[in-house]
Motif scaffolding. Structure first.
Motif, PDB file in Angstrom:
ATOM      1  N   VAL A   1      34.888  27.037  28.532  1.00 42.08           N
ATOM      2  CA  VAL A   1      34.090  26.392  29.571  1.00 42.08           C
ATOM      3  C   VAL A   1      34.633  26.747  30.952  1.00 42.08           C
ATOM      4  O   VAL A   1      33.865  26.981  31.896  1.00 42.08           O
ATOM      5  CB  VAL A   1      34.065  24.865  29.359  1.00 42.08           C
ATOM      6  N   GLN A   2      35.960  26.815  31.077  1.00 47.61           N
ATOM      7  CA  GLN A   2      36.564  27.185  32.354  1.00 47.61           C
ATOM      8  C   GLN A   2      36.144  28.589  32.781  1.00 47.61           C
ATOM      9  O   GLN A   2      35.906  28.856  33.956  1.00 47.61           O
ATOM     10  CB  GLN A   2      38.093  27.118  32.247  1.00 47.61           C
ATOM     11  N   ASP A   3      36.017  29.482  31.794  1.00 50.74           N
ATOM     12  CA  ASP A   3      35.608  30.856  32.085  1.00 50.74           C
ATOM     13  C   ASP A   3      34.215  30.882  32.706  1.00 50.74           C
ATOM     14  O   ASP A   3      33.943  31.662  33.623  1.00 50.74           O
ATOM     15  CB  ASP A   3      35.639  31.673  30.795  1.00 50.74           C
ATOM     16  N   ARG A   4      33.327  30.037  32.221  1.00 51.26           N
ATOM     17  CA  ARG A   4      31.985  29.968  32.795  1.00 51.26           C
ATOM     18  C   ARG A   4      31.973  29.184  34.099  1.00 51.26           C
ATOM     19  O   ARG A   4      31.157  29.443  34.986  1.00 51.26           O
ATOM     20  CB  ARG A   4      31.019  29.330  31.786  1.00 51.26           C
TER      21      ARG A   4
ATOM     22  N   GLU B   1      31.179  47.869  48.479  1.00 51.38           N
ATOM     23  CA  GLU B   1      32.041  48.490  47.471  1.00 51.38           C
ATOM     24  C   GLU B   1      32.982  47.437  46.894  1.00 51.38           C
ATOM     25  O   GLU B   1      34.178  47.424  47.189  1.00 51.38           O
ATOM     26  CB  GLU B   1      32.839  49.653  48.085  1.00 51.38           C
ATOM     27  N   PRO B   2      32.458  46.558  46.065  1.00 59.66           N
ATOM     28  CA  PRO B   2      33.278  45.451  45.548  1.00 59.66           C
ATOM     29  C   PRO B   2      34.320  45.923  44.548  1.00 59.66           C
ATOM     30  O   PRO B   2      34.021  46.695  43.634  1.00 59.66           O
ATOM     31  CB  PRO B   2      32.243  44.535  44.881  1.00 59.66           C
ATOM     32  N   THR B   3      35.535  45.456  44.741  1.00 56.87           N
ATOM     33  CA  THR B   3      36.614  45.771  43.795  1.00 56.87           C
ATOM     34  C   THR B   3      37.377  44.509  43.389  1.00 56.87           C
ATOM     35  O   THR B   3      38.196  44.556  42.471  1.00 56.87           O
ATOM     36  CB  THR B   3      37.616  46.766  44.426  1.00 56.87           C
ATOM     37  N   GLY B   4      37.098  43.395  44.063  1.00 64.41           N
ATOM     38  CA  GLY B   4      37.833  42.160  43.803  1.00 64.41           C
ATOM     39  C   GLY B   4      36.956  41.077  43.230  1.00 64.41           C
ATOM     40  O   GLY B   4      36.299  41.257  42.202  1.00 64.41           O
ATOM     41  N   ASN B   5      36.913  39.928  43.932  1.00 59.54           N
ATOM     42  CA  ASN B   5      36.224  38.775  43.351  1.00 59.54           C
ATOM     43  C   ASN B   5      34.707  38.923  43.316  1.00 59.54           C
ATOM     44  O   ASN B   5      34.058  38.313  42.475  1.00 59.54           O
ATOM     45  CB  ASN B   5      36.632  37.476  44.062  1.00 59.54           C
ATOM     46  N   ILE B   6      34.111  39.719  44.198  1.00 55.25           N
ATOM     47  CA  ILE B   6      32.666  39.961  44.086  1.00 55.25           C
ATOM     48  C   ILE B   6      32.380  40.773  42.827  1.00 55.25           C
ATOM     49  O   ILE B   6      31.434  40.485  42.086  1.00 55.25           O
ATOM     50  CB  ILE B   6      32.121  40.685  45.332  1.00 55.25           C
ATOM     51  N   LYS B   7      33.221  41.760  42.563  1.00 53.58           N
ATOM     52  CA  LYS B   7      33.051  42.553  41.338  1.00 53.58           C
ATOM     53  C   LYS B   7      33.193  41.658  40.107  1.00 53.58           C
ATOM     54  O   LYS B   7      32.389  41.751  39.150  1.00 53.58           O
ATOM     55  CB  LYS B   7      34.099  43.655  41.296  1.00 53.58           C
ATOM     56  N   THR B   8      34.174  40.773  40.111  1.00 58.95           N
ATOM     57  CA  THR B   8      34.353  39.859  38.978  1.00 58.95           C
ATOM     58  C   THR B   8      33.160  38.927  38.836  1.00 58.95           C
ATOM     59  O   THR B   8      32.692  38.660  37.723  1.00 58.95           O
ATOM     60  CB  THR B   8      35.638  39.032  39.153  1.00 58.95           C
ATOM     61  N   ALA B   9      32.654  38.445  39.963  1.00 58.59           N
ATOM     62  CA  ALA B   9      31.482  37.558  39.934  1.00 58.59           C
ATOM     63  C   ALA B   9      30.263  38.287  39.385  1.00 58.59           C
ATOM     64  O   ALA B   9      29.476  37.716  38.619  1.00 58.59           O
ATOM     65  CB  ALA B   9      31.201  37.022  41.332  1.00 58.59           C
ATOM     66  N   GLN B  10      30.112  39.551  39.764  1.00 59.23           N
ATOM     67  CA  GLN B  10      28.990  40.336  39.248  1.00 59.23           C
ATOM     68  C   GLN B  10      29.131  40.585  37.750  1.00 59.23           C
ATOM     69  O   GLN B  10      28.140  40.567  37.009  1.00 59.23           O
ATOM     70  CB  GLN B  10      28.885  41.659  40.005  1.00 59.23           C
TER      71      GLN B  10
ATOM     72  N   LYS C   1      30.549  38.555  35.641  1.00 57.16           N
ATOM     73  CA  LYS C   1      30.190  37.296  34.991  1.00 57.16           C
ATOM     74  C   LYS C   1      28.668  37.122  34.953  1.00 57.16           C
ATOM     75  O   LYS C   1      28.107  36.624  33.968  1.00 57.16           O
ATOM     76  CB  LYS C   1      30.836  36.122  35.727  1.00 57.16           C
ATOM     77  N   ALA C   2      28.013  37.532  36.011  1.00 56.86           N
ATOM     78  CA  ALA C   2      26.550  37.452  36.030  1.00 56.86           C
ATOM     79  C   ALA C   2      25.941  38.381  34.986  1.00 56.86           C
ATOM     80  O   ALA C   2      24.946  38.040  34.339  1.00 56.86           O
ATOM     81  CB  ALA C   2      26.030  37.796  37.423  1.00 56.86           C
ATOM     82  N   ALA C   3      26.549  39.561  34.806  1.00 57.47           N
ATOM     83  CA  ALA C   3      26.058  40.489  33.780  1.00 57.47           C
ATOM     84  C   ALA C   3      26.146  39.857  32.402  1.00 57.47           C
ATOM     85  O   ALA C   3      25.221  39.958  31.586  1.00 57.47           O
ATOM     86  CB  ALA C   3      26.857  41.789  33.837  1.00 57.47           C
ATOM     87  N   ARG C   4      27.262  39.185  32.128  1.00 56.99           N
ATOM     88  CA  ARG C   4      27.411  38.485  30.846  1.00 56.99           C
ATOM     89  C   ARG C   4      26.359  37.390  30.694  1.00 56.99           C
ATOM     90  O   ARG C   4      25.724  37.252  29.640  1.00 56.99           O
ATOM     91  CB  ARG C   4      28.798  37.869  30.761  1.00 56.99           C
TER      92      ARG C   4
ATOM     93  N   LEU D   1      25.022  32.878  44.989  1.00 52.15           N
ATOM     94  CA  LEU D   1      24.688  33.647  43.786  1.00 52.15           C
ATOM     95  C   LEU D   1      25.723  33.388  42.694  1.00 52.15           C
ATOM     96  O   LEU D   1      25.384  33.251  41.513  1.00 52.15           O
ATOM     97  CB  LEU D   1      24.623  35.135  44.108  1.00 52.15           C
ATOM     98  N   ASP D   2      26.965  33.321  43.095  1.00 56.91           N
ATOM     99  CA  ASP D   2      28.062  33.042  42.157  1.00 56.91           C
ATOM    100  C   ASP D   2      27.880  31.660  41.532  1.00 56.91           C
ATOM    101  O   ASP D   2      27.992  31.476  40.306  1.00 56.91           O
ATOM    102  CB  ASP D   2      29.388  33.115  42.928  1.00 56.91           C
ATOM    103  N   VAL D   3      27.559  30.674  42.369  1.00 58.02           N
ATOM    104  CA  VAL D   3      27.404  29.300  41.894  1.00 58.02           C
ATOM    105  C   VAL D   3      26.138  29.154  41.039  1.00 58.02           C
ATOM    106  O   VAL D   3      26.133  28.417  40.044  1.00 58.02           O
ATOM    107  CB  VAL D   3      27.364  28.324  43.079  1.00 58.02           C
ATOM    108  N   ALA D   4      25.072  29.847  41.412  1.00 59.39           N
ATOM    109  CA  ALA D   4      23.834  29.774  40.629  1.00 59.39           C
ATOM    110  C   ALA D   4      24.078  30.252  39.206  1.00 59.39           C
ATOM    111  O   ALA D   4      23.567  29.666  38.242  1.00 59.39           O
ATOM    112  CB  ALA D   4      22.740  30.605  41.293  1.00 59.39           C
ATOM    113  N   ARG D   5      24.866  31.305  39.065  1.00 61.31           N
ATOM    114  CA  ARG D   5      25.205  31.792  37.722  1.00 61.31           C
ATOM    115  C   ARG D   5      25.984  30.732  36.956  1.00 61.31           C
ATOM    116  O   ARG D   5      25.713  30.465  35.783  1.00 61.31           O
ATOM    117  CB  ARG D   5      26.015  33.085  37.849  1.00 61.31           C
ATOM    118  N   ARG D   6      26.959  30.104  37.612  1.00 63.74           N
ATOM    119  CA  ARG D   6      27.746  29.054  36.944  1.00 63.74           C
ATOM    120  C   ARG D   6      26.845  27.943  36.434  1.00 63.74           C
ATOM    121  O   ARG D   6      26.946  27.517  35.282  1.00 63.74           O
ATOM    122  CB  ARG D   6      28.784  28.467  37.910  1.00 63.74           C
TER     123      ARG D   6
END
Length: 917
Positions: free
Chosen positions: A280-283, A348-357, A359-362, A612-617
């Motif tokens: 749950v924490q991962d999501r 050119e995201p390489t950090g937390n935006i890339k990680t957020a994207q 998670k959205a892909a999943r 966008l990050d929060v909407a996915r959550r």
């Protein structure tokens, strides 16, 4: 049949009843308890309680303890206690206070220490808020032992846990399926071996749904099979297996990829508890938003070009301080033009935006995701530009959003427009029949130009709610050309991922289903069998009427989906995502990054990215229940309009039979509220019909009340504070979403009632003349409607091969022809010169896009030859907003002389620009 079969069927089979419906059921129980306490019929209370008890087995609250207390109070004949406890439970469910308030879990609202085993340690105390969820436990343990099992699970809770969850125990596969369908609070599932197949209850609709969503369970009753069924139903749930068998072998089974972790027996029950919390924490984690909050709390010195960052220029000002007071300090503390210090670069995201994207892909079933802060208009143009080049042909719905047309101009691609079925009575179009798309591909093949067709570009679902059978479209097109790219504009359909009924009709849902089918050995056999039946040289007529099966060995699955996250989820305006599932993505990835550089701002809004990050959550953790709520709201509105005698006298909401012609509803589905309709009949339509209707879209016909769409939209907004987006000549579109409540429904119905009353009163008091005027107005709106114009063709100057069967054209050259002022002319719509040229020439060729609102699609595109039906439509239009048309100047046309010069250029080349004369 079990004793409780009748109430079970009533409770379980009514899947149209969502979260609000559950609250209504409890309020019915309270009313029955009041009647009993006042000397009324106890039998009615017992019947309602027995009815509710069945479905409440699948929820954590009120749970076994409180339900047992309710039953005990009823058995002992204590009406007062029954009323008190049922009232408290109903209130707790309505307010959701049970998630944090300890007393809601007690029979007498006592302190939490009185029943420690029933309460999460943090309930009612002063610790920070901890989100609440429920975990489904599927077990072979006897139901008599379930209370003890729940107690053991509760003992695992610790004060340091970030979340609190309540166990929900079931003992059969059917009950597990039912719990997954009915309980939106589930976030995890633990499956033990030894459970049975059949429920203790009888629910034919439940069983039919289950059979349609998975394999036949009778032949393979296993924990892994149940895991696959639940994952197909609700892919966002974490699933854990507990087995006494060879867990090593099970873990190595490729089919176990639906399981987050496998445990041997109960040797590591605490580890399982921690895994549930970790899942749950991962999501719950929102990498960019979390870092943005941290950034806002840091002391930052800003020496960059963003004066409002940190808010000093706002809060120190005497003149704009009110803006700071309105938005609050966090908005400005979280503003920055930097991409360091815990932030990231959208380009050119390489950090937390890339990680957020990622998670959205999943969450959305994609391989890659791009966050876009300029809306889906930009997402569409990015995709078209990255995937198409000059001279490439794309099959495009002519009624698609203007961004697709402009994308073709930017890319230099040639659109081959295909027409949707018309809904002339309502001045709108539906969706493009599959036969039309296949015909375009087969014509291109006959012309020897199939290799140039690179993409099929369609809108799913349409603004008005028409949903394609996306899997069938892609499979049949891939049977003709196995490497086609598909771009599905799902701007209004992003929420559908979180409905098991709608998910297969999304681009990503269908792509994943096709991918799974490709790996099934039976797919090759099915293809080869059909090839043998078709023969070596099947006619186009045979191919058009056959449900084509592609060769799974030849398919190159390339699917793209754009999604206006802000339109159906909790993202800020212009927040959009672009989903990718493309086996050839490595060949176009560089082009995609170039498209991002071309269209994305170098100063993206941080708050948009965070939203966008929060909407996915939110959608991963509660989207299933929120979408069910949107369905429930839509059904409530439909029901209320249809059942109110006065409202339905002047207004009605179109059903599927009014929105989708019968030839595209092969199952015969009529409407969601038609007699005998339930989730099984709806699911059959979703699975088989060429087009079906999004339940959340409600086209309300207002022309029968004497209002055109624009007029009625203005009345709703200006007089009653009700906002809608889409109108047609005689209708407005209502949309339910995850934001709506039953109070919204009540407000809308009250407003419709008031408007209908005014119309009725005016007709009653106005006499024969008023009635005659009203009938003439209704006739003009509902009967004397203009025919909808189809796309004609591109002028030969913009065609590479005028004799070809297909109708693509060089829209880029047509678009830039408008830049040559001397090569263009204007003719007013009422000028007789238009009629003369329509009959005797030269051709009227549009120099730009002409888009009336409504209906909101281009009735003319650059380079298109204008026909009589288009002119007739324009002359009958009574809308004020027509993009690309100036009533004072008239239609902007390309002169015949300019067309001759353009025709001498090489195909695809742009005409040389001249200075304005």
């Amino acid at each position: 049949m079990p004793k409780d079969a009748k109430p079970t069927q009533k409770r379980i089979d009514q899947f149209f009843s969502g979260p609000g419906g559950r609250g209504d059921d409890w309020r019915d129980l309270v009313e029955a308890a009041k009647a009993w306490a006042q000397g009324g019929d106890r039998a009615n209370y017992d019947a309602v309680l027995a009815d509710i008890a069945v479905t409440e087995e699948f929820h954590g609250y009120p749970g076994l303890y409180l339900m047992a207390a309710l039953k005990e109070a009823a058995t002992s004949g204590d009406a007062a206690a029954s009323l008190l406890l049922s009232t408290r439970i109903a209130q707790a469910l309505t307010t959701k206070s049970f998630r944090q308030h300890a007393g809601d879990w007690n029979v007498n609202d006592e302190a939490e220490g009185d029943v420690p085993d029933l309460l999460p340690p943090a309930f009612g105390r002063k610790e920070a808020h901890r989100p609440y969820f429920e975990t489904l436990i599927v077990t072979g343990v006897s139901s008599n032992n379930w209370p003890g099992l729940c107690t053991e699970w509760r003992k695992l809770r610790r004060p340091i846990d970030s979340f609190v969850y309540e166990p929900v125990v079931v003992g059969s596969l059917e009950d597990a399926f039912c719990a997954a369908v009915l309980n939106p609070d589930l976030a995890a599932v633990v499956i033990n071996e030894g459970f049975t197949l059949r429920s203790r209850h009888d629910a034919p609709v439940l069983r039919a749904l289950m059979a349609s969503m998975g394999p036949r369970m009778e032949s393979d009753l296993s924990a892994l099979r149940l895991a696959q069924i639940i994952k197909r139903l609700r892919p966002e749930l974490d699933i854990y297996l507990m087995s006494n068998r060879n867990v090593e072998e099970m873990a190595g089974n490729p089919e176990a990829n639906v399981v987050r972790r496998i445990f041997y027996s109960i040797e590591e029950i605490l580890e399982l508890h921690l895994c549930i919390l970790e899942g749950v924490q991962d999501r719950y984690d929102t990498p960019f938003f979390d870092n943005l909050k941290k950034y806002a709390q840091r002391p930052i010195g800003t020496f960059h070009a963003l004066p409002i960052a940190r808010g000093k220029s706002i809060f120190k000002s005497d003149w704009i301080r009110d803006m700071g007071e309105f938005y609050g300090p966090n908005l400005f503390l979280a503003e920055s033009s930097a991409t360091t210090g815990g932030l990231d670069s959208l380009l050119e995201p390489t950090g937390n935006i890339k990680t957020a994207q990622d998670k959205a892909a999943r969450a959305f079933g994609a391989d890659h995701v791009f966050f876009v802060t300029n809306g889906t208009s930009t997402s569409n143009k990015m995709a078209v530009q990255a995937l198409l080049g000059p001279g490439d042909i794309a099959i495009v719905d002519r009624n698609c959003h203007k961004s697709h047309h402009y994308g073709m101009v930017l890319a230099g691609a040639q659109p081959l427009y295909v027409e949707a079925f018309p809904m002339t009575e309502y001045s709108m179009y539906g969706a493009v029949p599959l036969k039309t798309i296949k015909q375009a591909l087969l014509h291109a093949k006959a012309d020897g130009r199939l290799d140039r067709i690179k993409m099929v570009d369609l809108t799913n679902c349409t603004f008005d709610g028409h949903i394609y059978n996306t899997r069938r479209v892609m499979e049949e097109c891939l049977a003709i050309k196995p490497n086609l790219i598909f771009l599905w504009d799902e701007a209004w359909f992003g929420f559908a991922r979180f409905s098991p009924f709608l998910r297969p009709r999304t681009a990503m849902g269908a792509a994943n289903d096709i991918e799974a089918w490709m790996h099934d050995p039976k797919s090759v056999a099915a293809y080869e069998k059909q090839q043998a039946e078709l023969g070596k040289n099947p006619s186009d007529e045979l191919l058009l009427k056959t449900r084509l099966i592609p060769d799974p060995r030849q398919i190159r699955l390339r699917v793209y989906q754009t999604n206006s996250t802000h339109k159906s989820m909790s993202a800020l305006r212009q927040g959009s995502m672009l989903f990718v599932k493309d086996v050839e993505f490595h060949t176009v990835e560089a082009q995609f990054h170039e498209a991002v550089f071309t269209h994305a701002s170098t100063s993206p809004n941080q708050q948009l990215i965070g939203s966008l990050d929060v909407a996915r959550r939110q959608m991963e953790l509660e989207g299933y229940g929120l979408v069910n709520n949107a369905f429930e709201i839509a059904f409530a509105i439909r029901q209320a309009v249809a059942n109110n005698a006065l409202i339905s006298k002047y207004f009605h909401i179109l059903g599927a039979d009014g929105m989708v012609p019968a030839q595209y509803r092969q199952t015969g589905f009529v409407d969601y509220l038609a007699p005998g309709t339930n989730w099984v009949t709806a699911l059959k339509s979703f699975q088989e019909d060429e087009f079906c209707l999004d339940p959340t879209r409600m086209t309300l016909v207002c022309g029968t009340a004497g209002f055109d769409g624009t007029q009625f939209k203005g009345i709703l907004a200006n007089k009653y504070g009700i906002q809608v987006n889409k109108t047609s000549r005689n209708s407005v579109l209502f949309q339910s979403n995850i934001n709506n409540t039953r109070s919204d429904v009540a407000h809308l119905i009250r407003v419709l009632m008031e408007i209908a009353s005014e119309v009725d009163r005016g007709l009653a008091q106005g006499g024969a003349n008023a009635r005659k005027t009203f009938e003439a107005r209704v006739k003009s709106l509902m009967t004397d409607v203009p025919d909808l114009p189809n796309f004609s063709h591109f002028h030969s100057s913009f065609r590479g091969d005028a004799g070809a069967k297909t109708n693509e054209g060089d829209i880029r050259s047509g678009f830039y022809s408008a830049y040559d002022a001397a090569g263009c002319e204007y003719i007013r719509l009422a000028d007789p010169e238009i009629d003369r040229r329509l009959k005797g020439g030269p051709d009227l060729v549009s120099a730009n896009f002409v888009i009336p609102y409504p209906p909101g699609f281009p009735i003319m595109v650059p380079g298109q030859v204008i026909t009589q039906e288009t002119i007739d439509f324009m002359r009958k239009l009574d809308v004020k907003e027509i993009h690309g048309y100036d009533a004072k100047e008239g239609l902007k046309l390309v002169r015949a002389e300019a067309l001759m010069k353009i025709g001498k250029l090489k195909p695809g080349a742009a005409p040389k620009l001249k200075a304005a004369s």
